[in-house]
Enzyme design. Structure first.
Site, PDB file in Angstrom:
ATOM      1  N   THR A 248       9.339   1.353   1.979  1.00 43.98           N
ATOM      2  CA  THR A 248      10.479   1.189   1.013  1.00 43.98           C
ATOM      3  C   THR A 248      11.112   2.346   0.389  1.00 43.98           C
ATOM      4  OG1 THR A 248       9.365  -1.093   0.587  1.00 43.98           O
ATOM      5  CG2 THR A 248      10.952  -0.550  -1.071  1.00 43.98           C
TER       6      THR A 248
ATOM      7  N   SER B  50       0.886  -1.251  -0.079  1.00 41.22           N
ATOM      8  CA  SER B  50       0.010   0.090   0.006  1.00 41.22           C
ATOM      9  C   SER B  50       0.675   1.169  -0.049  1.00 41.22           C
ATOM     10  CB  SER B  50      -0.940   0.002   1.145  1.00 41.22           C
ATOM     11  OG  SER B  50      -0.244   0.262   2.651  1.00 41.22           O
TER      12      SER B  50
ATOM     13  N   GLY C 253       2.123   2.217   3.383  1.00 45.26           N
ATOM     14  CA  GLY C 253       2.611   1.317   4.137  1.00 45.26           C
ATOM     15  C   GLY C 253       3.973   0.737   3.554  1.00 45.26           C
ATOM     16  N   CYS C 254       3.711  -0.147   2.760  1.00 41.90           N
ATOM     17  CA  CYS C 254       5.053  -0.789   2.099  1.00 41.90           C
ATOM     18  C   CYS C 254       5.591   0.056   1.218  1.00 41.90           C
ATOM     19  CB  CYS C 254       4.634  -2.113   1.603  1.00 41.90           C
ATOM     20  SG  CYS C 254       4.006  -3.345   2.833  1.00 41.90           S
ATOM     21  N   ILE C 255       5.030   0.880   0.335  1.00 47.54           N
ATOM     22  CA  ILE C 255       5.719   1.722  -0.696  1.00 47.54           C
ATOM     23  C   ILE C 255       6.343   2.783   0.024  1.00 47.54           C
ATOM     24  CG2 ILE C 255       5.061   3.321  -2.694  1.00 47.54           C
ATOM     25  CD1 ILE C 255       4.762   0.131  -3.545  1.00 47.54           C
TER      26      ILE C 255
END
Length: 179
Positions: A125, A117, A120-122
């Site tokens: 990262t 998401s 979140g992850c994007i």
């Protein structure tokens, strides 16, 4: 992963448009010999390796404990036999994985981010990418979130501080460039 596109999942997105865009970006990377790395989340029994994260977000343990159907990568963006799939337990693809050393060993200095998401992850990262010295490009149409407000707010903030937020067409043009 399927958990973001299955209507029965608490992580389900309102639209799968980002999945189609991600598939096109990945297709362009493959067509031009640009390495593609996939990530997926999986936890050991009872989320033993998920730390405080699975306590904060209990749905993670429910969805990704030991793998299972919701932890599968979607067919539209499934890896080829030659592509690396990193298993992670936290939001960032860099945290607790070999991603940074894998990219450095290949002489890669830029990462093109697609997936979910955005908040979140994007985001995690992209922040870790820039902190490791990589240039993160977030593809606007190829990332998604469970609501438009956090999606847009995070794209705004990523562009301001951590990444270049680019269009799908700009990302595909970049991937076509000779290296």
């Amino acid at each position: 992963m399927r958990a973001y596109f299955d209507p029965a999942s608490p992580l389900c997105l309102p639209s799968s448009a980002c999945l189609d865009a991600a598939a096109r970006v990945i297709g362009a990377a493959r067509a031009h010999g640009v390495p593609v790395v996939h990530t997926r989340v999986a936890y050991g029994p009872d989320g033993v390796d998920g730390g405080v994260f699975v306590r904060k977000v209990p749905a993670l343990r429910q969805l990704f404990d030991g793998g299972g159907k919701l932890g599968e990568l979607m067919p539209e963006v499934a890896p080829t036999a030659a592509e690396l799939v990193l298993v992670k337990q936290y939001a960032s693809a860099f945290f607790g994985t070999s991603l940074a050393s894998t990219l450095l060993a290949q002489g890669i200095d830029t990462v093109v981010l697609v997936g979910v998401s955005t908040s979140g992850c994007i985001r995690a990262t992209a922040v870790d990418a820039i902190q490791h010295g990589f240039i993160p490009l977030v593809v606007r149409e190829a990332v998604g979130d469970r609501a438009s407000e956090p999606h847009e707010a995070n794209l705004f903030d990523l562009q301001a501080k951590y990444a270049e937020v680019v269009s799908e067409s700009a990302a595909i043009s970049y991937l076509k460039e000779d290296r």
